[in-house]
Design a protein around this motif. Structure first.
Motif, PDB file in Angstrom:
ATOM      1  N   ASP A 159       0.867  -1.182   0.000  1.00 23.31           N
ATOM      2  CA  ASP A 159       0.000   0.000   0.000  1.00 23.31           C
ATOM      3  C   ASP A 159       0.900   1.227   0.000  1.00 23.31           C
ATOM      4  O   ASP A 159       1.608   1.471   0.980  1.00 23.31           O
ATOM      5  CB  ASP A 159      -0.887   0.007   1.247  1.00 23.31           C
ATOM      6  CG  ASP A 159      -1.798   1.232   1.328  1.00 23.31           C
ATOM      7  OD1 ASP A 159      -1.674   2.141   0.478  1.00 23.31           O
ATOM      8  OD2 ASP A 159      -2.627   1.282   2.257  1.00 23.31           O
ATOM      9  N   LYS A 188      -2.842  -2.399  -2.918  1.00 19.91           N
ATOM     10  CA  LYS A 188      -4.007  -1.616  -2.511  1.00 19.91           C
ATOM     11  C   LYS A 188      -3.606  -0.146  -2.552  1.00 19.91           C
ATOM     12  O   LYS A 188      -2.607   0.252  -1.935  1.00 19.91           O
ATOM     13  CB  LYS A 188      -4.454  -2.027  -1.105  1.00 19.91           C
ATOM     14  CG  LYS A 188      -5.688  -1.243  -0.601  1.00 19.91           C
ATOM     15  CD  LYS A 188      -5.272   0.031   0.091  1.00 19.91           C
ATOM     16  CE  LYS A 188      -6.456   0.936   0.345  1.00 19.91           C
ATOM     17  NZ  LYS A 188      -6.007   2.305   0.754  1.00 19.91           N
ATOM     18  N   THR A 256      -7.514  -3.001   3.954  1.00 19.13           N
ATOM     19  CA  THR A 256      -6.429  -3.896   3.557  1.00 19.13           C
ATOM     20  C   THR A 256      -6.311  -5.089   4.492  1.00 19.13           C
ATOM     21  O   THR A 256      -6.189  -6.238   4.045  1.00 19.13           O
ATOM     22  CB  THR A 256      -5.092  -3.134   3.527  1.00 19.13           C
ATOM     23  OG1 THR A 256      -5.216  -2.017   2.647  1.00 19.13           O
ATOM     24  CG2 THR A 256      -3.960  -4.018   3.052  1.00 19.13           C
TER      25      THR A 256
END
Length: 312
Positions: A159, A188, A256
């Motif tokens: 991420d 993500k 997430t």
């Protein structure tokens, strides 16, 4: 050693969140990788934190909070340099921005030699963000951890977690933020991060480009609009549940953690029938987090998420 489902490397810090009294703040444990781990632990995964905090009261609070929420802190290192602090600023719709007290603070000082190779070689998934890429020695420690875990067969989750105040300039940030993509299986990112991580502005083309780079699953979160997902075989949009938003701090991390927990529990299957259900669980988790103040204190239990979905 016992296999860990999910290890996450990076920062755990104190979020100072605005309180009801004007110009006062409440100290809430948080930090993106830590938020991810707590959500996954609440959803039934074995989790472990890799990172560094100060030998101070804030560091003690963070270590205790992670332990209380089921996260293994055996691999947390301590430093005489202070724990990182973040002051959260909320807009009327609950969106947040940050002011950091993080000039070479503890989380940036994690060194390669402080990594536990046994953990990295025995985790199913290693999750990282980009804050550990802003400074050395944490940058090289992060990249080495990715090399070790990937070589041992772990899935890599990434991420970018864009925080402009922590970078010298956007060009340098883009260069550093792109480094984990060579290992990433799950990416993500939020919709505003698409042009930072890809050559494109819109989520569809950006997600497709990331899959072409090697990602197995890309999830683009879009706030109240939900998320867009892309795999080699499938893609689509999923709406976010309507909730009364007060603070979006940690919502993307909770998304997430919830998604990774379901992927781990389903053998990382990206089956077109299962994946939308996993993503609905993640969207609901992130939405519920946004109805409360703070980072880790706002993370819902798995049972609460299931009840919320069933009511819908």
């Amino acid at each position: 050693m016992k296999q860990i489902d999910l290890a996450a490397l990076g920062e755990t810090l104190i979020d100072f969140t605005p309180s009801e009294r004007e110009n006062t703040f409440t100290a809430n444990p948080g930090g993106a990788p830590a938020n991810v781990l707590v959500m996954a632990a609440k959803a039934g995964c074995r989790t472990a934190f890799i990172g560094k905090v100060g030998e101070d009261q804030f560091g003690n609070l963070l270590a205790d909070t992670l332990k209380e929420n089921g996260v293994d802190t055996s691999f947390m290192r301590r430093s005489r340099v202070h724990t990182t602090l973040a002051f959260v600023h909320l807009s009327p719709n609950g969106d947040r921005s940050f002011t950091f007290c993080r000039n070479h603070s503890a989380d940036t000082l994690l060194a390669e030699e402080e990594l536990d190779r046994g953990l990295l070689e025995n985790c199913k998934v290693l999750h990282v963000g980009s804050l550990s890429l802003t400074d050395e020695p944490a940058r090289e420690a992060t990249l080495e951890a990715l090399r070790i875990a990937k070589a041992a067969g772990a899935k890599i989750s990434y991420d970018p977690n864009w925080r402009p105040a922590l970078w010298e300039d956007v060009a340098f940030a883009k260069e550093m933020m792109a480094l984990p993509l060579q290992w990433a299986d799950v990416v993500k990112l939020s919709d505003n991060e698409v042009p930072l991580l890809t050559p494109y502005e819109d989520e569809k083309r950006g997600a497709e480009w990331l899959v072409e780079q090697g990602a197995e699953l890309v999830a683009v979160t879009m706030g109240p609009k939900g998320c867009y997902y892309k795999t080699r075989e499938n893609s689509g949009y999923l709406p976010a549940p309507e909730v009364a938003v007060v603070d979006t701090t940690g919502s993307g991390d909770v998304f997430t953690g919830a998604l990774l927990s379901r992927l781990i529990q389903n053998g990382f299957s990206l089956d077109g029938g299962l994946l939308p259900e996993m993503l609905r669980f993640a969207c609901a988790a992130g939405s519920l987090c946004a109805t409360r103040f703070g980072g880790i204190p706002a993370i819902p239990a798995a049972e609460e998420i299931e009840r919320f979905l069933n009511q819908g």
